[in-house]
Every structure is written in C-alpha cells, then in structure tokens.
Motif scaffolding. Structure first.
Motif, PDB file in Angstrom:
ATOM      1  N   LEU A 101     -41.212 -72.884 -16.040  1.00  9.15           N
ATOM      2  CA  LEU A 101     -42.514 -72.229 -16.005  1.00  9.15           C
ATOM      3  C   LEU A 101     -42.665 -71.442 -14.706  1.00  9.15           C
ATOM      4  CD1 LEU A 101     -44.808 -75.101 -17.323  1.00  9.15           C
ATOM      5  CD2 LEU A 101     -44.017 -73.106 -18.598  1.00  9.15           C
ATOM      6  N   MET A 102     -43.322 -70.298 -14.807  1.00  8.00           N
ATOM      7  CA  MET A 102     -43.587 -69.469 -13.634  1.00  8.00           C
ATOM      8  C   MET A 102     -44.745 -70.055 -12.830  1.00  8.00           C
ATOM      9  SD  MET A 102     -41.379 -66.918 -13.738  1.00  8.00           S
ATOM     10  CE  MET A 102     -42.026 -65.467 -12.894  1.00  8.00           C
ATOM     11  N   PRO A 103     -44.815 -69.762 -11.527  1.00 10.50           N
ATOM     12  CA  PRO A 103     -45.876 -70.321 -10.676  1.00 10.50           C
ATOM     13  C   PRO A 103     -47.279 -69.958 -11.163  1.00 10.50           C
ATOM     14  CG  PRO A 103     -44.138 -69.357  -9.336  1.00 10.50           C
ATOM     15  CD  PRO A 103     -43.845 -68.965 -10.749  1.00 10.50           C
ATOM     16  N   GLY A 104     -48.156 -70.948 -11.192  1.00 12.02           N
ATOM     17  CA  GLY A 104     -49.560 -70.724 -11.514  1.00 12.02           C
ATOM     18  C   GLY A 104     -49.908 -70.711 -12.978  1.00 12.02           C
ATOM     19  N   VAL A 105     -48.910 -70.553 -13.853  1.00  8.05           N
ATOM     20  CA  VAL A 105     -49.221 -70.358 -15.265  1.00  8.05           C
ATOM     21  C   VAL A 105     -49.710 -71.645 -15.923  1.00  8.05           C
ATOM     22  CG1 VAL A 105     -46.883 -70.795 -16.136  1.00  8.05           C
ATOM     23  CG2 VAL A 105     -48.398 -69.269 -17.382  1.00  8.05           C
ATOM     24  N   GLU A 106     -49.132 -72.781 -15.550  1.00  6.15           N
ATOM     25  CA  GLU A 106     -49.571 -74.029 -16.171  1.00  6.15           C
ATOM     26  C   GLU A 106     -51.018 -74.350 -15.797  1.00  6.15           C
ATOM     27  OE1 GLU A 106     -48.148 -78.624 -16.985  1.00  6.15           O
ATOM     28  OE2 GLU A 106     -47.071 -77.428 -15.490  1.00  6.15           O
ATOM     29  N   LYS A 107     -51.366 -74.147 -14.547  1.00  7.17           N
ATOM     30  CA  LYS A 107     -52.740 -74.399 -14.104  1.00  7.17           C
ATOM     31  C   LYS A 107     -53.722 -73.542 -14.885  1.00  7.17           C
ATOM     32  CE  LYS A 107     -55.829 -74.064 -10.109  1.00  7.17           C
ATOM     33  NZ  LYS A 107     -55.956 -73.714  -8.664  1.00  7.17           N
ATOM     34  N   LEU A 108     -53.419 -72.251 -15.043  1.00  7.34           N
ATOM     35  CA  LEU A 108     -54.332 -71.342 -15.723  1.00  7.34           C
ATOM     36  C   LEU A 108     -54.476 -71.687 -17.192  1.00  7.34           C
ATOM     37  CD1 LEU A 108     -56.122 -68.874 -15.943  1.00  7.34           C
ATOM     38  CD2 LEU A 108     -54.056 -67.466 -16.172  1.00  7.34           C
ATOM     39  N   ILE A 109     -53.373 -71.898 -17.879  1.00  9.64           N
ATOM     40  CA  ILE A 109     -53.451 -72.158 -19.319  1.00  9.64           C
ATOM     41  C   ILE A 109     -54.125 -73.497 -19.596  1.00  9.64           C
ATOM     42  CG2 ILE A 109     -52.029 -72.656 -21.361  1.00  9.64           C
ATOM     43  CD1 ILE A 109     -50.218 -70.364 -20.529  1.00  9.64           C
ATOM     44  N   ARG A 110     -53.834 -74.504 -18.810  1.00 11.49           N
ATOM     45  CA  ARG A 110     -54.518 -75.799 -18.996  1.00 11.49           C
ATOM     46  C   ARG A 110     -56.017 -75.668 -18.704  1.00 11.49           C
ATOM     47  NH1 ARG A 110     -51.371 -79.922 -20.252  1.00 11.49           N
ATOM     48  NH2 ARG A 110     -49.116 -79.813 -19.774  1.00 11.49           N
ATOM     49  N   HIS A 111     -56.356 -74.875 -17.719  1.00 11.63           N
ATOM     50  CA  HIS A 111     -57.765 -74.642 -17.379  1.00 11.63           C
ATOM     51  C   HIS A 111     -58.499 -73.972 -18.539  1.00 11.63           C
ATOM     52  CE1 HIS A 111     -61.300 -73.334 -15.123  1.00 11.63           C
ATOM     53  NE2 HIS A 111     -61.038 -72.082 -15.494  1.00 11.63           N
ATOM     54  N   LEU A 112     -57.913 -72.916 -19.093  1.00 11.10           N
ATOM     55  CA  LEU A 112     -58.551 -72.216 -20.212  1.00 11.10           C
ATOM     56  C   LEU A 112     -58.654 -73.126 -21.427  1.00 11.10           C
ATOM     57  CD1 LEU A 112     -56.801 -68.727 -19.878  1.00 11.10           C
ATOM     58  CD2 LEU A 112     -59.097 -69.370 -19.103  1.00 11.10           C
ATOM     59  N   HIS A 113     -57.616 -73.898 -21.683  1.00  8.71           N
ATOM     60  CA  HIS A 113     -57.627 -74.832 -22.811  1.00  8.71           C
ATOM     61  C   HIS A 113     -58.724 -75.874 -22.630  1.00  8.71           C
ATOM     62  CE1 HIS A 113     -56.094 -77.463 -25.984  1.00  8.71           C
ATOM     63  NE2 HIS A 113     -56.177 -78.466 -25.116  1.00  8.71           N
ATOM     64  N   THR A 114     -58.864 -76.426 -21.448  1.00 18.06           N
ATOM     65  CA  THR A 114     -59.875 -77.446 -21.169  1.00 18.06           C
ATOM     66  C   THR A 114     -61.285 -76.905 -21.378  1.00 18.06           C
ATOM     67  OG1 THR A 114     -58.438 -78.575 -19.578  1.00 18.06           O
ATOM     68  CG2 THR A 114     -60.804 -78.977 -19.378  1.00 18.06           C
ATOM     69  N   HIS A 115     -61.462 -75.621 -21.074  1.00 19.54           N
ATOM     70  CA  HIS A 115     -62.786 -75.003 -21.205  1.00 19.54           C
ATOM     71  C   HIS A 115     -62.968 -74.281 -22.539  1.00 19.54           C
ATOM     72  CE1 HIS A 115     -62.756 -75.792 -16.861  1.00 19.54           C
ATOM     73  NE2 HIS A 115     -64.076 -75.762 -16.941  1.00 19.54           N
ATOM     74  N   ASN A 116     -62.089 -74.577 -23.485  1.00 17.85           N
ATOM     75  CA  ASN A 116     -62.221 -74.072 -24.860  1.00 17.85           C
ATOM     76  C   ASN A 116     -62.225 -72.549 -24.957  1.00 17.85           C
ATOM     77  OD1 ASN A 116     -62.470 -76.725 -26.054  1.00 17.85           O
ATOM     78  ND2 ASN A 116     -64.545 -76.797 -25.190  1.00 17.85           N
ATOM     79  N   VAL A 117     -61.501 -71.910 -24.062  1.00 17.86           N
ATOM     80  CA  VAL A 117     -61.310 -70.464 -24.167  1.00 17.86           C
ATOM     81  C   VAL A 117     -60.173 -70.228 -25.155  1.00 17.86           C
ATOM     82  CG1 VAL A 117     -60.659 -68.351 -22.954  1.00 17.86           C
ATOM     83  CG2 VAL A 117     -62.085 -70.062 -21.808  1.00 17.86           C
TER      84      VAL A 117
END
Length: 240
Positions: A101-117
């Motif tokens: 995984l590239m830097p920062g991508v896991e944090k962003l995608i998990r964040h959007l998923h958690t917030h139902n985006v």
C-alpha cells in the motif's frame, strides 16, 4: 503564516464539495507502477531497448492491450500484442503479489468507510491482474465495495484518457451521483484527463519525477495522499 492562510482560502474557493470518491489503483493505492517498470524493462532489455519514464507516462492508465501496443510501437519490439502480454504475464505473476500500500492511502480509505462516504475503485487493470495485486490485501480492498476493472468490464469501451471508466464506476453507486459530486484520486496524466473529461474533480498524486507543469488539469496536486485534507472537499475531518 498569513500567506499560508490566504493560500488555503484561495484553494477552498476553487474546490467544490463532493459526496462520492473514486480511486485509481496502480501507483495510487498500490506501488504496482514500480513493478510494471521492472517487468516492462525485463522484456525491453531482451532487445537492447530502454523502457523510459517518458514512455511510462504515455501508457499509464491505459487498458492492457492499449499499453502493450504503445510499448511495442514506442520501442519497436518484434512482438505482437498477445506475445507481449503473455511474456509480461509470466513476470507479473511473480511480482504483483509483492505489492504494498502507498503512504496515507489506508488511513484515508478507512476514514471514508467509517464515515459512510461511498467509495469505489476505478482501475484500468483486468480482474485477473487485480486478483494478483490484492492477494495480500483482501480485507482492505473489501472497504471498496464498488469496483470497476477497465480491461475486463465490457462497458468500458475506451481506456484513459477517455472518461468511460469513471462514468461506468460512478454509475455503480446505488444513488448514481452526478459527475460533479464525485472526487477522483489519480496518479497518471491519462487518469487526470479521464476524470476531467467525465466532469469530475481530481486529486493527483504524481510520480515525483513528473514535471509539475504537466499537471495543470488536476484540481489539486499532492506529493502524497498523506497531505490530503478531506474537509477541503466537504468530506468529514480526520478524527485525529
């Protein structure tokens, strides 16, 4: 400090809020672009040719048969498209399972998923190569429920820079958002042009070697997804 605040205000004035997000995969989520370079150079070296960064920029985002034809023509290789794909497939069968995984991508995608985006994947890869690339990241890619594989999807008639893949990908969201409500993350020039042609905003995270003068079509250009601020596009703030 004052200049930084003014700059951020100017950026916010040019950006529009979005409700849905689409991600490219190669070179954006996964470091597979590095592996593609290794594989293509292995084939090119057999004929005394160099797979250059300029040629790489030309083909990034294209579908499998498109980039094969471009490389064969660009390097004047004595091969057919099918022969080139068969040769590189052997190489990538070994390389792709190693991707990270590239830097920062896991944090962003998990964040959007958690917030139902609503989030989706729009990759030019085939389903076959996708399976190889994500073999060690299966749980993570389940966070992206809407997936489009450009080289396998019959509805994606043309590869990037044409808008087909992003229009098809957006149509897979249940509420079928308008293009202007979709934000695309891309690393390639062809991908940026495709997103723009689809009527979507696009955050570009290009290879550091790319001349930044070529990135003018992107809505926002970052050195890493780690720098992304979701609130600039009306998305939920990071929790930390």
């Amino acid at each position: 400090m004052k200049q930084t605040v003014i700059f951020l205000i100017q950026i916010k004035m040019t950006l529009q809020p979005v409700t849905h997000v689409l991600f490219d995969m190669d070179g954006l989520i996964l470091n597979t672009e590095d592996l593609y370079t290794i594989g293509f150079q292995q084939v090119a070296s057999r004929y005394g040719k160099e797979f250059t960064f300029a040629l790489k920029c030309q083909i990034m985002g294209q579908q499998s048969r498109e980039f094969a034809a471009s490389i064969i023509q660009g390097l004047d290789l004595p091969m057919t498209v099918d022969e080139f794909l068969a040769e590189t497939r052997k190489i990538f069968n070994e390389l792709f399972p190693q991707c990270q995984l590239m830097p920062g991508v896991e944090k962003l995608i998990r964040h959007l998923h958690t917030h139902n985006v609503p989030i989706g994947l729009a990759t030019s890869s085939s389903k076959e190569t996708y399976d190889l690339k994500v073999s060690k990241h299966l749980d993570f890619f389940e966070l992206l429920p809407y997936k489009t594989w450009g080289s396998s999807d019959p509805d994606v008639n043309r590869g990037k820079p044409y808008p087909d893949i992003f229009l098809v990908a957006a149509a897979k969201f249940p509420d079928r958002p308008a293009p202007e409500k979709c934000l695309v993350f891309e690393d390639s020039l062809n991908g940026v042009r495709a997103a723009k042609a689809a009527g979507m905003q696009v955050v570009m995270v290009p290879d550091r070697r790319l001349d930044r003068n070529l990135t003018a079509d992107a809505t926002l250009v970052l050195d890493s997804i780690e720098q992304f601020k979701p609130e600039l596009f009306g998305l939920p703030l990071y929790d930390d």
